[in-house]
Design a protein around this motif. Structure first.
Motif, PDB file in Angstrom:
ATOM      1  N   ARG B 169      19.947  56.607  82.153  1.00 51.91           N
ATOM      2  CA  ARG B 169      21.127  57.457  82.360  1.00 51.91           C
ATOM      3  C   ARG B 169      20.773  58.931  82.178  1.00 51.91           C
ATOM      4  O   ARG B 169      21.248  59.796  82.907  1.00 51.91           O
ATOM      5  CB  ARG B 169      22.242  57.040  81.389  1.00 51.91           C
ATOM      6  N   ALA B 170      19.916  59.183  81.193  1.00 53.12           N
ATOM      7  CA  ALA B 170      19.500  60.576  80.958  1.00 53.12           C
ATOM      8  C   ALA B 170      18.744  61.114  82.164  1.00 53.12           C
ATOM      9  O   ALA B 170      18.958  62.248  82.617  1.00 53.12           O
ATOM     10  CB  ALA B 170      18.616  60.634  79.717  1.00 53.12           C
ATOM     11  N   LEU B 171      17.897  60.267  82.715  1.00 54.31           N
ATOM     12  CA  LEU B 171      17.107  60.637  83.892  1.00 54.31           C
ATOM     13  C   LEU B 171      18.019  60.924  85.081  1.00 54.31           C
ATOM     14  O   LEU B 171      17.799  61.862  85.852  1.00 54.31           O
ATOM     15  CB  LEU B 171      16.164  59.469  84.227  1.00 54.31           C
ATOM     16  N   ALA B 172      19.039  60.075  85.199  1.00 54.68           N
ATOM     17  CA  ALA B 172      19.975  60.236  86.314  1.00 54.68           C
ATOM     18  C   ALA B 172      20.746  61.547  86.181  1.00 54.68           C
ATOM     19  O   ALA B 172      21.011  62.219  87.171  1.00 54.68           O
ATOM     20  CB  ALA B 172      20.942  59.050  86.353  1.00 54.68           C
ATOM     21  N   ASP B 173      21.086  61.900  84.944  1.00 52.67           N
ATOM     22  CA  ASP B 173      21.856  63.131  84.730  1.00 52.67           C
ATOM     23  C   ASP B 173      21.015  64.369  85.053  1.00 52.67           C
ATOM     24  O   ASP B 173      21.464  65.269  85.763  1.00 52.67           O
ATOM     25  CB  ASP B 173      22.333  63.211  83.274  1.00 52.67           C
ATOM     26  N   ASP B 174      19.804  64.421  84.522  1.00 58.57           N
ATOM     27  CA  ASP B 174      18.949  65.580  84.771  1.00 58.57           C
ATOM     28  C   ASP B 174      17.497  65.215  84.468  1.00 58.57           C
ATOM     29  O   ASP B 174      17.114  65.069  83.312  1.00 58.57           O
ATOM     30  CB  ASP B 174      19.393  66.763  83.904  1.00 58.57           C
ATOM     31  N   ARG B 175      16.737  65.091  85.532  1.00 61.13           N
ATOM     32  CA  ARG B 175      15.350  64.641  85.380  1.00 61.13           C
ATOM     33  C   ARG B 175      14.529  65.629  84.547  1.00 61.13           C
ATOM     34  O   ARG B 175      13.757  65.225  83.671  1.00 61.13           O
ATOM     35  CB  ARG B 175      14.728  64.481  86.771  1.00 61.13           C
TER      36      ARG B 175
END
Lengths: 419, 291
Positions: B169-175
């Protein structure tokens, strides 16, 4: 080096002797002049275009023609001149179909095209063939342009006569009164053939309906249910083998074998069908075939088997299109053998092909002809087989297909004295 | 008449569950890596063909099904590790178009390996069926629906409750920010490509059995799957599930309206188009992540 030379000579001699033995005991194919001597003169360029890419392989016609031409070249050629057979693949791409035809007709200067099989190229290239006055002796046609053009003549029937032939059998033998024609939503293929199927049913005072679907349709269940909702008693599968089998699988899932009479044109007459369909459809699926059965004892059919075994490649298709390509090539060679070998060019070949009238083969029910006309459909009689125990059993031998579509064709035949 | 509608409703749900299953695989990957994978259908097709090939060699059937899943994972992860990292900072549209190239390569390779012969992929569950509203529904079709629902529930739980899910989810929000926080990007993305590939393998297996074993047909299943994913705004798994089922039902129901019946295949495009228009009523670009 010396040893290699001796071995090579011995191997060549051995193969030659084996070849002579094969000829002597009748196992060798018979082709053209049948001299047993390779042709060494100036090659005659002949073209061929197939469509071999997803979603279908239409290369059987050019495979059959290539094998026969190789056999002819090994047996004296066209009065000493070998055939240089140039085959191109249109990959089901209209743009590419135009390019490869231009390459063959204009750049290579082929004298004719033989064995063509495609769903695309005839629609694209029919005007080019007419403008360049080059004849196409096709073998795997499935669209209206292939049969309604001045310079294309196909040995196969295509979906229209074959489908109506299947329906005629269903009416006469199975009691069909209300049929659904399931075909692709392509105007010059499924739409064309199913419209004429409906006209045929009307002409008999019966009911017909078209159920057209997208070629990549996934929801075959709904197509089947639509036929159910229409209240038909017969389903005509006007489809290539893959989607037709998909639909049969859905019908099997729904227990639909007994609910309809199931008939199909030629595409389901294919060697691999038995393995895929299994026992469920045994004795319940009737198929019209455009040429002869694969195991027929007829001389041309047996020669086709020998030609493919001797000169074909392992991965060549051995289907109806292959039979059709073989016999197209044979008729072509026979026509060229009557010409002066030194004066073979496009005009003389076009004329020779147009002069073909009334040649016969056990692969076809009727005499084959070309003539000068704005449309050609010499093959419009067929046979009927039933799918049984993983194979096929002949149900009805050669019979005429009587549709109003054939009126201009029958008029041509009368004019050519072929009644 | 109600019975007829019932027939087509059940039929539509059956095919819609396949669209949903494929759409879910797309959304899972999109959420974790930013890739809208147009090669998804080709991965499914390759997996189905591998299953057929292994079965044709005479292997124990469950081994062939396992081979399909492995093929899906391997082909998906191969792209995810070898090609995707080079595109990580490119625009979403570039990433999507690059997967189109992978799709064409896979399609070409399949054409080279497996010629156009008739083939059949059968599962034991094809022969067992229940009757719903007059339509016989095979257990294979029920499995497709069950797997789609289970995948949605499992992925929601996984993303919400697990550490790796949090990373995704963190990756999806801002790589970029995720990388700065020390999240093992390659590991997380590889896992996402693997899960998506396994779902593609399973979908291919079910599709090859339920529809037909033709690489092209399975490859272009990505179109309704993408439409289902768009209904889910490329982020919502439950909405993607519903979108897939909705597309399947509408496509089936159109069969009953003769003038539109031959045009049923347009359904995914029309629904996706309407959804995009709806999503565009604001300002942002549909596939952009930072606008």
């Amino acid at each position: 080096m010396k040893t290699s030379l001796i071995l090579a000579t011995a191997a060549t001699l051995g193969l030659s002797l084996m070849g002579e033995d094969a000829k002597a005991d009748g196992h060798a194919p018979v082709c053209g002049l049948n001299t047993g001597q390779a042709a060494t003169g100036e090659p005659i360029k002949v073209g061929g275009i197939n469509g071999n890419a997803p979603p279908g392989d239409f290369s059987g016609g050019t495979d059959g023609a290539a094998a026969y031409f190789d056999c002819v070249n090994a047996n004296g050629g066209i009065n000493g001149r070998p055939i240089d057979y140039l085959v191109e693949n249109d990959q089901w791409n209209p743009e590419l179909a135009g390019q490869v035809a231009t390459k063959l007709v204009k750049d290579e200067g082929v004298v004719a095209l033989v064995g063509n099989g495609s769903v695309v190229e005839m629609a694209v290239n029919a005007p080019l063939y007419a403008a360049e006055d080059v004849m196409v002796m096709a073998s795997g046609c499935a669209i209206s342009e292939c049969y309604e053009s001045s310079h294309i003549v196909s040995t196969n029937q295509g979906p229209l006569p074959s489908g109506i032939g299947a329906l005629k059998f269903a009416i006469e033998e199975l009691g069909a009164t209300n049929a659904a024609c399931i075909g692709f939503n392509i105007p010059n293929n499924g739409g064309w053939a199913c419209d004429w199927m409906n006209e045929y049913m009307s002409s008999k005072g019966l009911q017909g309906t078209s159920i057209l679907m997208d070629p990549t349709a996934v929801d075959l269940n709904s197509v089947y249910l639509q036929a159910l909702a229409e209240g038909v008693d017969t389903i005509l599968l006007m489809l290539p083998a893959g989607p037709a089998i998909g639909l049969l699988k859905v019908a099997e899932e729904q227990g639909g074998r007994e609910m309809f009479k199931w008939v199909s044109p030629t595409p389901l007459y294919e060697p691999g069908v038995g393995e895929v369909l299994g026992d469920y459809w045994s004795d319940h699926l009737y198929i019209n075939i455009e040429l002869n059965t694969f195991d027929s004892d007829g001389a041309d059919n047996q020669n086709w088997v020998k030609v493919m075994d001797t000169y074909g490649k392992d991965d060549d298709r051995r289907d109806t299109f292959s039979q059709s390509g073989y016999i197209s090539a044979k008729f072509f060679v026979d026509a060229l053998l009557d010409l002066d070998a030194d004066r073979i060019d496009r005009p003389s070949v076009t004329k020779a092909i147009q002069n073909i009238v009334g040649v016969e083969s056990d692969l076809l029910c009727d005499p084959y002809y070309v003539g000068v006309a704005d449309r050609h459909m010499p093959n419009h009689s067929g046979r009927m087989v039933v799918f049984k125990d993983g194979g096929f059993e002949l149900m009805r031998d050669c019979y005429d297909i009587d549709t109003n579509y054939l009126e201009p064709i029958l008029a041509q035949e009368t004019a050519l004295g072929l009644d | 008449m109600l019975k007829v509608y019932g027939l087509f409703l059940v039929s539509g749900l059956a095919v819609g569950s396949l669209y949903a299953l494929a759409g879910i695989g797309l959304v899972i990957l999109r959420r974790s890596t930013g890739f809208l994978n147009f090669a998804y259908g080709a991965l499914a097709a390759a997996a189905a063909m591998v299953a057929w090939q292994v079965a044709d060699w005479g292997a124990w059937p469950p081994l062939s099904w396992f081979a399909a899943l492995v093929a899906g994972v391997v082909l998906s992860v191969a792209y995810g590790r070898l090609v995707a990292p080079a595109l990580a900072w490119r625009e979403p549209a570039v990433k999507a178009v690059a997967t189109l190239g992978y799709m064409l390569i896979l399609l070409g390779v399949m054409g080279l390996i497996w010629d156009d012969e008739l083939r059949k992929l059968s599962l034991p569950t094809d022969k067992i069926a229940v009757t719903l509203l007059g339509v016989r529904v095979t257990v294979t079709r029920l499995i497709a629906l069950g797997v789609a629902v289970a995948a949605v529930i499992a992925m929601i739980l996984y993303l919400d409750r697990s550490r790796m899910g949090l990373n995704m989810r963190a990756l999806a929000d801002d790589r970029d920010h995720a990388a700065l926080l020390g999240i093992p990007i390659i590991k997380v993305e590889t896992l996402a490509w693997g899960i998506s590939g396994a779902l593609a393998g399973g979908t291919g297996l079910l599709f090859g059995s339920l529809v037909r074993l033709e690489p092209t047909v399975i490859t272009f299943m990505v179109i309704p799957a993408t439409a289902a994913a768009i209904v889910g705004r490329l982020t919502s798994l439950p909405m993607t599930l519903l979108g897939g089922l909705f597309i399947g039902v509408i496509e089936a129901m159109l069969t009953l309206y003769k003038p539109l019946a031959p045009l049923r295949a347009m359904t995914p495009f029309v629904i996706a188009g309407l959804m995009i228009l709806w999503m565009q009523r604001g300002t942002s670009l549909t596939f952009a992540s930072k606008d």
